[in-house]
Enzyme design. Structure first.
Site, PDB file in Angstrom:
ATOM      1  N   ASP A 197       0.855  -1.196   0.000  1.00  0.00           N
ATOM      2  CA  ASP A 197       0.000   0.000   0.000  1.00  0.00           C
ATOM      3  C   ASP A 197       0.895   1.252   0.000  1.00  0.00           C
ATOM      4  O   ASP A 197       1.700   1.439   0.918  1.00  0.00           O
ATOM      5  CB  ASP A 197      -0.884  -0.045   1.265  1.00  0.00           C
ATOM      6  CG  ASP A 197      -1.955   1.022   1.258  1.00  0.00           C
ATOM      7  OD1 ASP A 197      -2.032   1.800   0.293  1.00  0.00           O
ATOM      8  OD2 ASP A 197      -2.725   1.080   2.244  1.00  0.00           O
TER       9      ASP A 197
ATOM     10  N   ASP B 289      -3.714   2.155  -5.458  1.00  0.00           N
ATOM     11  CA  ASP B 289      -2.405   2.138  -4.783  1.00  0.00           C
ATOM     12  C   ASP B 289      -2.243   0.973  -3.815  1.00  0.00           C
ATOM     13  O   ASP B 289      -1.406   1.016  -2.929  1.00  0.00           O
ATOM     14  CB  ASP B 289      -2.185   3.457  -4.021  1.00  0.00           C
ATOM     15  CG  ASP B 289      -2.895   3.478  -2.686  1.00  0.00           C
ATOM     16  OD1 ASP B 289      -3.974   2.868  -2.573  1.00  0.00           O
ATOM     17  OD2 ASP B 289      -2.361   4.085  -1.746  1.00  0.00           O
ATOM     18  N   GLU B 290      -3.033  -0.074  -4.004  1.00  0.00           N
ATOM     19  CA  GLU B 290      -3.069  -1.118  -2.987  1.00  0.00           C
ATOM     20  C   GLU B 290      -3.290  -2.482  -3.633  1.00  0.00           C
ATOM     21  O   GLU B 290      -4.155  -2.612  -4.500  1.00  0.00           O
ATOM     22  CB  GLU B 290      -4.251  -0.790  -2.068  1.00  0.00           C
ATOM     23  CG  GLU B 290      -4.259  -1.442  -0.759  1.00  0.00           C
ATOM     24  CD  GLU B 290      -5.497  -1.007   0.024  1.00  0.00           C
ATOM     25  OE1 GLU B 290      -5.866  -1.726   0.937  1.00  0.00           O
ATOM     26  OE2 GLU B 290      -6.086   0.039  -0.287  1.00  0.00           O
TER      27      GLU B 290
HETATM   28  P1  TTP Z   1      -5.409   5.114   0.815  1.00  0.00           P
HETATM   29  O1  TTP Z   1      -4.467   3.994   0.486  1.00  0.00           O
HETATM   30  O2  TTP Z   1      -6.605   4.804   1.642  1.00  0.00           O
HETATM   31  O3  TTP Z   1      -4.644   6.275   1.558  1.00  0.00           O
HETATM   32  P2  TTP Z   1      -3.253   6.969   1.273  1.00  0.00           P
HETATM   33  O4  TTP Z   1      -2.407   6.206   0.297  1.00  0.00           O
HETATM   34  O5  TTP Z   1      -3.494   8.384   0.868  1.00  0.00           O
HETATM   35  O6  TTP Z   1      -2.581   7.016   2.695  1.00  0.00           O
HETATM   36  P3  TTP Z   1      -2.100   5.816   3.628  1.00  0.00           P
HETATM   37  O7  TTP Z   1      -0.630   6.022   3.754  1.00  0.00           O
HETATM   38  O8  TTP Z   1      -2.834   6.017   4.908  1.00  0.00           O
HETATM   39  O9  TTP Z   1      -2.439   4.518   2.936  1.00  0.00           O
HETATM   40  O10 TTP Z   1      -5.914   5.783  -0.509  1.00  0.00           O
HETATM   41  C1  TTP Z   1      -5.149   5.814  -1.712  1.00  0.00           C
HETATM   42  C2  TTP Z   1      -5.468   7.031  -2.521  1.00  0.00           C
HETATM   43  O11 TTP Z   1      -6.861   7.047  -2.814  1.00  0.00           O
HETATM   44  C3  TTP Z   1      -5.204   8.326  -1.768  1.00  0.00           C
HETATM   45  O12 TTP Z   1      -3.885   8.807  -1.940  1.00  0.00           O
HETATM   46  C4  TTP Z   1      -6.230   9.250  -2.332  1.00  0.00           C
HETATM   47  C5  TTP Z   1      -7.379   8.357  -2.725  1.00  0.00           C
HETATM   48  N1  TTP Z   1      -8.459   8.461  -1.728  1.00  0.00           N
HETATM   49  C6  TTP Z   1      -9.484   9.329  -1.983  1.00  0.00           C
HETATM   50  O13 TTP Z   1      -9.519   9.982  -3.028  1.00  0.00           O
HETATM   51  N2  TTP Z   1     -10.474   9.448  -1.041  1.00  0.00           N
HETATM   52  C7  TTP Z   1     -10.498   8.738   0.131  1.00  0.00           C
HETATM   53  O14 TTP Z   1     -11.428   8.886   0.941  1.00  0.00           O
HETATM   54  C8  TTP Z   1      -9.420   7.831   0.381  1.00  0.00           C
HETATM   55  C9  TTP Z   1      -9.399   7.034   1.650  1.00  0.00           C
HETATM   56  C10 TTP Z   1      -8.434   7.729  -0.568  1.00  0.00           C
END
Ligand code: TTP
Length: 385
Positions: free
Chosen positions: A7, A102-103
């Site tokens: 992730d 991204d996961e």
């Molecule tokens: P996530 O993997 O949930 O979060 P992140 O990568 O920003 O941070 P973390 O280090 O906590 O994992 O989400 C991936 C991408 O998806 C994030 O960069 C932006 C988008 N996203 C949104 O647009 N809205 C949301 O509510 C969430 C949770 C994510």
């Protein structure tokens, strides 16, 4: 230890910080701009210190962090970065289940002879993503999906954590119930209300009591609470896109009629996505005119979607961008692509309270396949029924 959960950290914000060094170490907030309606997509870890979070209204983010640097998302750029990262992941194993932009889960059981232990593979992935793409990725390693995701979550940012049997015994029970897959804030609140805060509390509670709150998910959630999860990593390469289209019985230029058709197609598309447990990050509207010219417009979204009304909203806004003045339409189609698995409940970025509505409609249609269930606006429409 054969499943990896990978992730990217603060994904969109990390890309912006990478591309503009003056943003490094600063609270960067990606989403709507202050003064506008809209939410935070994500923010840098520096902004999280102020309490800013994904899906929070931008006005609240501004109140919490007025010195933040607010940036509109550049979805094309993030999609390109995501492709680069996924091609690195694919160089280790073909068994990749994409959960979002991204996961992903990776089953690395068959790769040890090529790349060494799971820990080594995770280290190599982290190093390659950093060197070739310039952003940080967190990785959890475990014997199953639930624990692998939990491990990456606990390790963030720039983390690497192996969930050992000892942690299943000693750490897992002490974690709050919302760490369990499927327990969202509302269910967690209901559990807290009857004194269940930790996974240990949950395991000690009688099943009949849990049943009242968790319903048909009780057994699955109890399995996860014990650290058990038998779901395999399921690659989704086969389905590249799902489309719904209709050739109209009579060509039309009537906006109201076209809007009803878009609603019907959106509902059908949403149903198919949810049935396949998929979400789409790109929606394309296709129109064929009476003279057989085909026009299309796409939108790549900030977050994957599968809700009827969200798809309808996007399709309608694409419709407004296509110039059809004075022309009649003979075919309308909506395509969803850039698909990922929807097994992880994503927060809704939209104001629609349609989550439960979609679920209820899906269930009704499964139980009563012959029944015609549709929004009232679609009743009595000669061109679409
Ligand atoms: P996530 O993997 O949930 O979060 P992140 O990568 O920003 O941070 P973390 O280090 O906590 O994992 O989400 C991936 C991408 O998806 C994030 O960069 C932006 C988008 N996203 C949104 O647009 N809205 C949301 O509510 C969430 C949770 C994510």
């Amino acid at each position: 230890m054969d499943i990896l959960h990978c992730d990217l950290d603060a994904f969109y914000a990390s890309v912006e910080q990478r591309d503009n060094p003056s943003l490094q170490g600063k609270p960067v907030i990606i989403g709507a701009l202050p003064g506008n309606r809209g939410v935070v997509a994500t923010c840098s870890y520096e902004a999280r210190k102020y309490g800013v979070r994904s899906a929070m209204p931008i006005s609240e983010a501004y109140r919490l962090c007025p010195t933040g640097i607010f940036i509109r998302p550049d979805m094309k750029k993030y999609a390109g970065v995501s492709r680069q990262v996924f091609s690195i992941l694919a160089s280790f194993t073909p068994l990749i289940e994409k959960l979002s932009i991204d996961e992903a889960f990776l089953d690395v059981s068959g790769c040890h002879h090529l790349f060494g232990s799971s820990y080594n593979i995770a280290l190599k992935i982290k190093q390659e993503v950093w060197e070739k793409v310039g952003i940080k990725i967190s990785i959890g390693i475990a014997p199953n999906k639930f624990l692998a995701k939990l491990a990456s979550d606990l390790s963030k940012p720039d983390g690497l954590l192996m969930f050992t049997p000892d942690m299943v015994q000693n750490l897992l029970p002490s974690l709050p119930v919302q760490k369990i897959w499927g327990i969202g804030p509302k269910t967690a609140q209901n559990l807290n209300n009857i004194g269940i805060y930790t996974i240990r509390d949950l395991l000690k509670t009688e099943k009949t009591i849990l049943n009242k709150i968790l319903g048909s998910s009780t057994d699955f959630i109890l399995q996860l609470a014990r650290g058990e999860d038998s779901r395999p990593v399921e690659p989704y390469q086969e389905t590249k896109s799902i489309s719904q289209e209709i050739t109209l019985p009579a060509d039309t230029g009537n906006i109201e009629e076209i809007s009803k058709i878009l609603l019907k197609l959106s509902i059908e598309l949403g149903e198919r996505l949810r049935k396949e447990k998929l979400q789409a990050q790109t929606i394309t509207l296709k129109l064929r005119l009476s003279d057989f010219t085909t026009l299309s417009k796409s939108q790549t979204l900030e977050y994957p979607v599968d809700k009827n009304l969200v798809i309808f909203e996007i399709a309608s806004s694409l419709m407004k961008k296509i110039d059809t003045k004075g022309k009649k339409i003979r075919l309308i189609g909506i395509k969803s692509s850039n698909l990922s698995s929807s097994i992880i409940e994503q927060p809704s970025l939209f104001d629609f309270k349609s989550d439960n509505l979609d679920k209820t409609l899906d269930e009704l249609k499964t139980r009563f396949p012959a029944a015609k269930i549709m929004p009232a606006s679609l009743l009595k429409n000669s061109n679409i029924n």
